[in-house]
Design an enzyme around this catalytic site. Sequence first.
Site, PDB file in Angstrom:
ATOM      1  N   ASP A  93      11.865 -35.504 -36.309  1.00  0.00           N
ATOM      2  CA  ASP A  93      13.213 -35.862 -35.877  1.00  0.00           C
ATOM      3  C   ASP A  93      14.086 -34.611 -35.878  1.00  0.00           C
ATOM      4  O   ASP A  93      14.114 -33.869 -36.861  1.00  0.00           O
ATOM      5  CB  ASP A  93      13.822 -36.922 -36.803  1.00  0.00           C
ATOM      6  CG  ASP A  93      14.994 -37.635 -36.142  1.00  0.00           C
ATOM      7  OD1 ASP A  93      15.006 -37.757 -34.901  1.00  0.00           O
ATOM      8  OD2 ASP A  93      15.908 -38.071 -36.869  1.00  0.00           O
ATOM      9  N   HIS A 131      27.486 -34.730 -33.461  1.00  0.00           N
ATOM     10  CA  HIS A 131      26.997 -35.537 -34.588  1.00  0.00           C
ATOM     11  C   HIS A 131      26.906 -34.658 -35.840  1.00  0.00           C
ATOM     12  O   HIS A 131      27.360 -35.046 -36.916  1.00  0.00           O
ATOM     13  CB  HIS A 131      25.629 -36.125 -34.235  1.00  0.00           C
ATOM     14  CG  HIS A 131      24.940 -36.818 -35.370  1.00  0.00           C
ATOM     15  ND1 HIS A 131      25.365 -38.038 -35.861  1.00  0.00           N
ATOM     16  CD2 HIS A 131      23.860 -36.461 -36.123  1.00  0.00           C
ATOM     17  CE1 HIS A 131      24.559 -38.396 -36.864  1.00  0.00           C
ATOM     18  NE2 HIS A 131      23.657 -37.470 -37.042  1.00  0.00           N
ATOM     19  N   ARG A 139      30.401 -32.738 -46.302  1.00  0.00           N
ATOM     20  CA  ARG A 139      30.912 -31.438 -46.778  1.00  0.00           C
ATOM     21  C   ARG A 139      32.194 -31.109 -46.028  1.00  0.00           C
ATOM     22  O   ARG A 139      32.187 -30.330 -45.065  1.00  0.00           O
ATOM     23  CB  ARG A 139      29.887 -30.312 -46.482  1.00  0.00           C
ATOM     24  CG  ARG A 139      28.532 -30.425 -47.148  1.00  0.00           C
ATOM     25  CD  ARG A 139      27.598 -29.318 -46.676  1.00  0.00           C
ATOM     26  NE  ARG A 139      27.451 -29.346 -45.224  1.00  0.00           N
ATOM     27  CZ  ARG A 139      26.581 -30.117 -44.565  1.00  0.00           C
ATOM     28  NH1 ARG A 139      25.750 -30.886 -45.226  1.00  0.00           N
ATOM     29  NH2 ARG A 139      26.544 -30.101 -43.249  1.00  0.00           N
ATOM     30  N   GLU A 141      20.839 -44.956 -35.593  1.00  0.00           N
ATOM     31  CA  GLU A 141      21.077 -43.657 -34.949  1.00  0.00           C
ATOM     32  C   GLU A 141      20.562 -43.754 -33.524  1.00  0.00           C
ATOM     33  O   GLU A 141      19.376 -44.028 -33.304  1.00  0.00           O
ATOM     34  CB  GLU A 141      20.353 -42.518 -35.702  1.00  0.00           C
ATOM     35  CG  GLU A 141      20.963 -42.263 -37.070  1.00  0.00           C
ATOM     36  CD  GLU A 141      20.499 -40.959 -37.707  1.00  0.00           C
ATOM     37  OE1 GLU A 141      19.390 -40.493 -37.394  1.00  0.00           O
ATOM     38  OE2 GLU A 141      21.274 -40.409 -38.531  1.00  0.00           O
ATOM     39  N   GLU A 147      19.114 -42.420 -30.442  1.00  0.00           N
ATOM     40  CA  GLU A 147      18.360 -41.217 -30.115  1.00  0.00           C
ATOM     41  C   GLU A 147      17.456 -41.468 -28.908  1.00  0.00           C
ATOM     42  O   GLU A 147      17.216 -42.599 -28.517  1.00  0.00           O
ATOM     43  CB  GLU A 147      17.464 -40.815 -31.309  1.00  0.00           C
ATOM     44  CG  GLU A 147      18.241 -40.619 -32.597  1.00  0.00           C
ATOM     45  CD  GLU A 147      17.467 -39.858 -33.667  1.00  0.00           C
ATOM     46  OE1 GLU A 147      16.477 -39.171 -33.333  1.00  0.00           O
ATOM     47  OE2 GLU A 147      17.869 -39.952 -34.843  1.00  0.00           O
ATOM     48  N   ASP A 158      16.666 -44.537 -34.996  1.00  0.00           N
ATOM     49  CA  ASP A 158      16.271 -43.971 -36.287  1.00  0.00           C
ATOM     50  C   ASP A 158      17.163 -44.596 -37.355  1.00  0.00           C
ATOM     51  O   ASP A 158      18.130 -43.993 -37.812  1.00  0.00           O
ATOM     52  CB  ASP A 158      16.437 -42.446 -36.233  1.00  0.00           C
ATOM     53  CG  ASP A 158      16.066 -41.776 -37.536  1.00  0.00           C
ATOM     54  OD1 ASP A 158      15.275 -42.351 -38.300  1.00  0.00           O
ATOM     55  OD2 ASP A 158      16.580 -40.670 -37.782  1.00  0.00           O
ATOM     56  N   GLN A 211      20.445 -41.960 -48.482  1.00  0.00           N
ATOM     57  CA  GLN A 211      20.405 -40.604 -47.928  1.00  0.00           C
ATOM     58  C   GLN A 211      21.316 -39.661 -48.715  1.00  0.00           C
ATOM     59  O   GLN A 211      20.936 -38.532 -49.042  1.00  0.00           O
ATOM     60  CB  GLN A 211      20.837 -40.655 -46.455  1.00  0.00           C
ATOM     61  CG  GLN A 211      20.728 -39.331 -45.698  1.00  0.00           C
ATOM     62  CD  GLN A 211      21.153 -39.472 -44.230  1.00  0.00           C
ATOM     63  OE1 GLN A 211      21.458 -40.560 -43.759  1.00  0.00           O
ATOM     64  NE2 GLN A 211      21.166 -38.363 -43.519  1.00  0.00           N
ATOM     65  N   TYR A 221      19.180 -36.558 -50.254  1.00  0.00           N
ATOM     66  CA  TYR A 221      18.872 -35.591 -49.187  1.00  0.00           C
ATOM     67  C   TYR A 221      18.888 -34.136 -49.626  1.00  0.00           C
ATOM     68  O   TYR A 221      18.324 -33.288 -48.918  1.00  0.00           O
ATOM     69  CB  TYR A 221      19.775 -35.806 -47.970  1.00  0.00           C
ATOM     70  CG  TYR A 221      21.086 -35.056 -47.971  1.00  0.00           C
ATOM     71  CD1 TYR A 221      22.134 -35.479 -48.772  1.00  0.00           C
ATOM     72  CD2 TYR A 221      21.272 -33.931 -47.171  1.00  0.00           C
ATOM     73  CE1 TYR A 221      23.347 -34.806 -48.769  1.00  0.00           C
ATOM     74  CE2 TYR A 221      22.479 -33.249 -47.157  1.00  0.00           C
ATOM     75  CZ  TYR A 221      23.511 -33.690 -47.960  1.00  0.00           C
ATOM     76  OH  TYR A 221      24.696 -33.009 -47.951  1.00  0.00           O
ATOM     77  N   THR A 257      20.598 -38.025 -33.449  1.00  0.00           N
ATOM     78  CA  THR A 257      21.658 -38.920 -32.989  1.00  0.00           C
ATOM     79  C   THR A 257      22.464 -38.274 -31.879  1.00  0.00           C
ATOM     80  O   THR A 257      22.963 -37.152 -32.038  1.00  0.00           O
ATOM     81  CB  THR A 257      22.602 -39.247 -34.164  1.00  0.00           C
ATOM     82  OG1 THR A 257      21.801 -39.673 -35.258  1.00  0.00           O
ATOM     83  CG2 THR A 257      23.605 -40.314 -33.799  1.00  0.00           C
TER      84      THR A 257
END
Length: 440
Positions: free
Chosen positions: A138, A145, A154, A210, A212, A244, A251, A255, A371
Site C-alpha cells: 500500500d 491526504h 502531528r 480509505e 484507493e 483499505d 493505528q 503505528y 487514499t
Amino acid sequence: MTPLNATHDASLTSWVTSAQTLDCDFPIQNLPFGRFQIAAKKDGWRIGIAIGDQILDLRQALSSVAWQADIARMLAPLAAGDLNAHMAESVANRSAFRAAMSSALAAGSPLESKLASCLMAQASAEMSVPCRIGDYTDFFTSIHHATSVGKLFRPDNPLLPNYKYVPIGYHGRASSINVSGTNFKRPLGQILPPGQETPVFAPSKRLDYEMELAAYISASNVQGEPISMANAEDALFGLGLFNDWSARDVQAWEYQPLGPFLAKSFASTVSPWIVTMEALAPFRVPFTRPAEDPQPLPYLASKANSASGAINITLEVWLQTKAMLDGGMGAAKLSTANFADASYWTLAQLVAHHTVNGCNLQVGDMFGSGTQSGPKPEEGGSLLELSKGGKQPLELPNGEKRTFLEDGDTVIFRGDCKSAGHARIGLGEVRATVLPARAS
Ligand code: MN
C-alpha cells in the site's frame, strides 16, 4: 504508453445491447476481466469479460468458437479461472487478445450467433478476487491526504521531509483482501483512550474507509534487477477500486515506529473487475509537479511519464447506513476526487521505486494507491479527513451523523473515466458492510 487503436473507437458499438446504455460502466471500449461462477450452481471459477450488464463467459467462448490458434491458446487458462497466466502475457499478446474480443463483441460480428449463448447476467454471478494476489503493497500517493492526516497526528509537522522524494509505502497483507460484497466484522485491538497511559482491548470505535485504486502487476522481474521507468508501464496490467479499511484508534497506538499493522490487515476490499491499462489509454494525462517542489530523482523520471504518466479517473465515495437501507433510502455521496489531481506519484513511479533496491515483483501482485484525497477539504478520501479527526460529524440526508463508521454501514466506491471524443468507461463499484465486532 499504450497507443490508441480500433478498440478505443468511440463510435464502436456491441451486439450486446446493454453495452450501449447511457452511463453503462462496461461499453465495448472497456472489456474488463473478472473471475466468476454462477452463484446458484457453483459451477466452477472461470474468467469473464464484462460487457453491458452481461459477462462473456470465456470458458464457454473457448468451446463455442473456432478461434485463431494464438487466441485459443490464451483462452485456455482464462477458461480454467486463471487470470494470472493472461496477466503474464506480453503487452503485444494482451493487446491482440483485446482486439479479438473487441471484434467478437462488436455489432455485426459473425461470431454473434455463437457467442450470444456464452453470455450471462452479471446479476447471476458470484465474483471472486480477480487474480491470485501474491503480495500487496500500500502506497501513500496523495499529498493532500498525507498533509491533512499528518496535521491530525502531528500538528506542527504535517508533511515529513521525505514525502516529496520517496513514494512512501508499506507491505500489506494479501490474505485478508476480499472481493466486493464480502462483509466483515469490526476489528478489536489495543486502543489508548485519550489522556490515558495504558491501552484497553476493545472493538475499534474509529473504523474508517480509505478510497484507493488497486493496480495489478503483470511482470516478474528477477531479484536484483529493477524495473526501470522505461519498462514500468508494461509491468502494469490494470486497475480496480480498493477500500483499505482502517481502524484509526488501533493505528494511532501501534503505528510508531514501524508503520501500520493490525489497524489495516483485518480486511481490505477490491472491486471484481480489472480495467486494463490499454482500456485506460484514452484517459492518460501529463504528470506535473509544482515548480517550487523538488523534481523526481532521475530513476523516477522519464519523458513518457511527464507526457502521460497520470490517469484521469473520477472517484466517488457513497455511504448507506442501516437506517437508510431499512427506510428504503439509497446511498448518499460523501465525496469525489480525481486520481490525477490527488496523486503526487504515477503508477509507473511506484513500480520503479518498488524495484529499485532489487526487490522482485510477481505477476498478480497488487499495489494500493493510498487514499486519494483531492486538494479541497470536501475531497477527503477517508472519514478521518471529512470529519476532521472525528471532531466535526458529517450530516447525512436522513439526519443521521457520522464521524466514523457504525455497524450496518455500507461503503461504496465508484470510479469512471471521461474524455472528450472518447467513450466513458467505468470501474464498476466496490462495496462492503461493517458487521458488529465478535464478542471479546
Ligand atoms: Mn491505505
